[in-house]
Write a protein that holds these residues in place. Structure first.
Motif, PDB file in Angstrom:
ATOM      1  N   VAL A  96       0.839  -1.205   0.000  1.00  0.00           N
ATOM      2  CA  VAL A  96       0.000   0.000   0.000  1.00  0.00           C
ATOM      3  C   VAL A  96       0.870   1.248   0.000  1.00  0.00           C
ATOM      4  O   VAL A  96       0.599   2.216  -0.724  1.00  0.00           O
ATOM      5  N   ASN A  97       1.949   1.220   0.800  1.00  0.00           N
ATOM      6  CA  ASN A  97       2.862   2.374   0.854  1.00  0.00           C
ATOM      7  C   ASN A  97       3.534   2.617  -0.494  1.00  0.00           C
ATOM      8  O   ASN A  97       3.656   3.761  -0.949  1.00  0.00           O
ATOM      9  N   ALA A  98       3.981   1.523  -1.136  1.00  0.00           N
ATOM     10  CA  ALA A  98       4.643   1.654  -2.444  1.00  0.00           C
ATOM     11  C   ALA A  98       3.666   2.157  -3.497  1.00  0.00           C
ATOM     12  O   ALA A  98       4.009   3.008  -4.331  1.00  0.00           O
ATOM     13  N   LEU A 121       1.170   6.569  -6.827  1.00  0.00           N
ATOM     14  CA  LEU A 121       0.003   7.392  -7.159  1.00  0.00           C
ATOM     15  C   LEU A 121       0.304   8.884  -7.004  1.00  0.00           C
ATOM     16  O   LEU A 121      -0.250   9.711  -7.726  1.00  0.00           O
ATOM     17  N   LYS A 122       1.193   9.196  -6.066  1.00  0.00           N
ATOM     18  CA  LYS A 122       1.579  10.605  -5.884  1.00  0.00           C
ATOM     19  C   LYS A 122       2.233  11.150  -7.149  1.00  0.00           C
ATOM     20  O   LYS A 122       2.070  12.320  -7.487  1.00  0.00           O
ATOM     21  N   GLU A 134      -5.490  10.524  -3.998  1.00  0.00           N
ATOM     22  CA  GLU A 134      -6.752  10.675  -3.269  1.00  0.00           C
ATOM     23  C   GLU A 134      -7.640   9.434  -3.392  1.00  0.00           C
ATOM     24  O   GLU A 134      -8.425   9.123  -2.492  1.00  0.00           O
ATOM     25  N   ASN A 135      -7.510   8.688  -4.500  1.00  0.00           N
ATOM     26  CA  ASN A 135      -8.317   7.472  -4.663  1.00  0.00           C
ATOM     27  C   ASN A 135      -7.973   6.430  -3.597  1.00  0.00           C
ATOM     28  O   ASN A 135      -8.856   5.834  -2.984  1.00  0.00           O
ATOM     29  N   LEU A 136      -6.690   6.214  -3.387  1.00  0.00           N
ATOM     30  CA  LEU A 136      -6.257   5.254  -2.362  1.00  0.00           C
ATOM     31  C   LEU A 136      -6.554   5.782  -0.964  1.00  0.00           C
ATOM     32  O   LEU A 136      -6.983   5.026  -0.087  1.00  0.00           O
ATOM     33  N   LEU A 179     -11.598   1.485 -10.333  1.00  0.00           N
ATOM     34  CA  LEU A 179     -10.828   2.446 -11.123  1.00  0.00           C
ATOM     35  C   LEU A 179      -9.326   2.248 -10.900  1.00  0.00           C
ATOM     36  O   LEU A 179      -8.543   2.219 -11.857  1.00  0.00           O
ATOM     37  N   MET A 180      -8.916   2.081  -9.649  1.00  0.00           N
ATOM     38  CA  MET A 180      -7.497   1.872  -9.353  1.00  0.00           C
ATOM     39  C   MET A 180      -7.005   0.549  -9.929  1.00  0.00           C
ATOM     40  O   MET A 180      -5.911   0.465 -10.497  1.00  0.00           O
ATOM     41  N   GLU A 181      -7.834  -0.498  -9.796  1.00  0.00           N
ATOM     42  CA  GLU A 181      -7.424  -1.826 -10.257  1.00  0.00           C
ATOM     43  C   GLU A 181      -7.264  -1.875 -11.773  1.00  0.00           C
ATOM     44  O   GLU A 181      -6.328  -2.490 -12.292  1.00  0.00           O
ATOM     45  N   LYS A 182      -8.178  -1.221 -12.484  1.00  0.00           N
ATOM     46  CA  LYS A 182      -8.154  -1.273 -13.955  1.00  0.00           C
ATOM     47  C   LYS A 182      -7.208  -0.248 -14.574  1.00  0.00           C
ATOM     48  O   LYS A 182      -6.724  -0.429 -15.690  1.00  0.00           O
TER      49      LYS A 182
END
Length: 203
Positions: free
Chosen positions: A84-86, A91-92, A98-100, A170-173
């Motif tokens: 999750v951290n990676a 994402l940054k 913001e999605n995560l 959205l994040m997964e795809k």
């Protein structure tokens, strides 16, 4: 050397060392020797060092296994704290963390047991991530946004379920495949695979 005071150490030394100072000196030397042995015992340091190396090696093996499992599924990534951290760091770079953050806020929200806290947390999450023009607005459709707004009137632990599911999809795809292809993840997976190969060659 002379001294007029009775019991003066200088006078005593002139007459020969008294028993008490010698005994004290011997005891002090003995204590110093014992402390020196305890402080410099090589086996103590060796055991501590070995223990630290074993723990570090164990953490590295766990980390290597984690990194390689992240590519198996998005669920595997989300189950791993380091994953999750990676992913958040990645994402940054795309300005979409913001999605995560919303997904994580929803996970934390579901654990809330107090009805009072549930309502206040729900409003705070909605204002930060869901409502139109929110400071960290997530990318969901108008219909999902309105459903979530209505859910706030009787906030339950499930009031963000639909919005969270849309954000997760959205994040997964979208973001997750790019994360797996990113230079940072490729580098991590190469190092993890290398550590795994090195471990097998030594067994």
């Amino acid at each position: 050397m002379s001294c007029w005071m009775p019991g003066c150490p200088a006078l005593s030394m002139c007459r020969g060392l008294a028993a008490l100072p010698i005994t004290c000196l011997e005891r002090a030397k003995d204590l110093k020797t014992r402390l020196g042995i305890l402080l410099h015992k090589p086996e103590l340091g060796h055991k501590t060092g070995s223990s630290s190396r074993l723990q570090l090696g164990s953490r590295r093996r766990d980390s290597s296994r984690d990194v390689l499992e992240w590519r198996e599924s998005f669920d595997q990534l989300l189950k791993s704290k380091s994953g999750v951290n990676a992913f958040h760091t990645f994402l940054k770079t795309e300005f979409s963390e913001e999605n995560l953050d919303f997904w994580l806020a929803c996970e934390d929200f579901k654990k809330t047991r107090s009805k009072t806290k549930l309502a206040s947390k729900a409003n705070r999450i909605f204002e930060e991530f869901v409502q139109s023009e929110a400071p960290r607005e997530v990318n969901i459709d108008h219909e999902t946004r309105e459903i979530t707004r209505k859910n706030l009137s009787g906030a339950t632990s499930a009031c963000f379920n639909e919005a969270q599911a849309k954000t997760r999809t959205l994040m997964e795809k979208d973001s997750y495949p790019r994360f797996l292809k990113s230079a940072s993840y490729q580098d991590m997976s190469r190092q993890a695979a290398s550590r795994g190969t090195s471990k097998r060659s030594h067994t």
